[in-house]
Scaffold this active site. Structure first.
Site, PDB file in Angstrom:
ATOM      1  N   GLU A  19       0.744  -1.372  -0.088  1.00  0.00           N
ATOM      2  CA  GLU A  19      -0.222   0.005  -0.094  1.00  0.00           C
ATOM      3  C   GLU A  19       0.832   1.214   0.037  1.00  0.00           C
ATOM      4  OE1 GLU A  19      -3.193  -0.175  -0.865  1.00  0.00           O
ATOM      5  OE2 GLU A  19      -3.083  -2.441  -0.477  1.00  0.00           O
ATOM      6  N   HIS A  22       1.522   2.124  -3.621  1.00  0.00           N
ATOM      7  CA  HIS A  22       0.452   2.877  -4.111  1.00  0.00           C
ATOM      8  C   HIS A  22       0.356   4.330  -3.800  1.00  0.00           C
ATOM      9  CE1 HIS A  22      -1.365  -0.350  -6.069  1.00  0.00           C
ATOM     10  NE2 HIS A  22      -1.506  -1.129  -4.901  1.00  0.00           N
TER      11      HIS A  22
END
Length: 356
Positions: A19, A22
């Site tokens: 994550e 991202h």
């Protein structure tokens, strides 16, 4: 360290890295991040820093980065349109989507590099057993002998033997052997045998009939070489993961080998008991798996989103919201089915008679 704690630490680290990939690329393009969550479902704890809420959620089997305008139907204020995800050109959206898997692969490479730099136990080229009916026995090789070269090429580890002998093609090999204070050379012609590969396929390989003694030596690699070797090792495991998935689809490998969270927890605990380096190696391998599998073209996974972006580029216009919603629903169903099947396999391993 318990299996549960090892599982939480390993999976938590991999989800965070994914994550974070991202998140960082989205921030690079000045996209507004609404939420950064480790886990899905109801919030356990959370805190807001700036414009982003950072969360730890109830279900630990994933995570997400919620961006402004990530859903095409989200209402976005006019002054914030340029910071919305769907307002970005396809190249930027593709970079953000692919950043998660790439982060996992980079993380794995750096972990491997660290492990190689610290030192990896390798099997020494010392012979433990010599099989009857094979060339090594006929050449007079004995348990305790140490192979120091093949055809003049230095042998440092047992893995060097595994490279040289199977690739011989059945041609004669000149092995330099160390036995106590003696050093001498023997000539052997490897024997062709049929063996199953890791993909479950039968293949002809060449062997001379020797087994390692179990003696180990520590292999340390200089930092720069360790980094190169780390990336190389990530590529090898990536190839292996893709190959296993393809063979599973072809029916060569049974889908019953697919593992879920219980298997990961069990393996994490076992590796933790063997030491921190074993746990780090397992984490790196799992990170490669997570990165590669997320790139598969399944809707809702990063690979599926990349396919949607590619189709948009080829069509020259965005895909309709209704079609996107349908694709996402199909993707969710597929993921649930795969996870349920993997969980079922885990339970069968635990409760089946063979597992007792």
């Amino acid at each position: 360290m318990s299996s549960v704690l090892a599982f939480v630490l390993v999976l938590g680290a991999l989800i965070f890295v994914h994550e974070l990939g991202h998140f960082l690329v989205a921030k690079l393009f000045r996209i507004k991040i609404l939420k950064f969550s480790l886990g899905f479902g109801p919030k356990l704890v959370g805190r807001r820093w700036g414009e982003t809420e950072y969360l730890i959620s109830l279900l630990p089997l994933g995570g997400y980065v919620k961006m402004l305008g990530e859903d095409p139907e989200d209402e976005v204020k006019e002054e914030e349109e340029e910071r919305a995800f769907w307002s970005q050109p396809p190249s930027r959206r593709g970079a953000i989507v692919s950043a998660g898997p790439v982060a996992n692969l980079l993380f794995a490479s750096l972990l491997f590099a660290f492990i190689f730099a610290i030192g990896v136990p390798q099997l020494a080229p010392t012979i433990g057993e010599v099989a009857d009916g094979f060339p090594a026995k006929e050449a007079g090789i004995r348990p305790g002998d140490r192979v120091i070269s093949i055809n003049g090429k230095k042998i440092r580890y047992w893995s060097d033997l595994l490279e040289q002998i199977p690739k011989s093609g059945g041609k004669k090999l000149h092995l330099t052997i160390e036995r106590g204070e003696q050093t001498f050379t023997v000539t052997v012609t490897p024997k062709a045998v049929r063996r199953k590969t890791v993909f479950g396929e039968e293949k002809t390989i060449y062997q001379i009939g020797i087994v390692p003694s179990g003696e180990t030596v520590l292999e340390r690699v200089p930092p720069l070489q360790a980094v190169i070797k780390g990336f190389s090792h990530t590529l090898k495991i990536s190839y292996l993961v893709v190959g296993i998935v393809i063979k599973m689809v072809e029916g060569v490998i049974s889908p019953k080998t697919l593992g879920g969270p219980l298997l990961i927890a069990q393996m994490a605990g076992e590796h933790a008991q063997k030491g921190i380096m074993n746990l780090l190696f397992f984490t790196a391998v799992l990170s490669v798996n997570l990165g590669i599998l997320n790139l598969f073209p399944i809707p809702i996974l990063d690979g599926g989103q990349l396919i949607i972006i590619l189709l948009e580029v080829l069509r020259g216009k965005p895909i309709s919201v209704k079609k996107l919603e349908l694709v996402q629903k199909v993707g969710i169903i597929l993921i649930i089915l795969i996870m349920a099947f993997a969980f079922y396999n885990d339970l069968m391993r635990i409760f089946s008679p063979k597992g007792r």
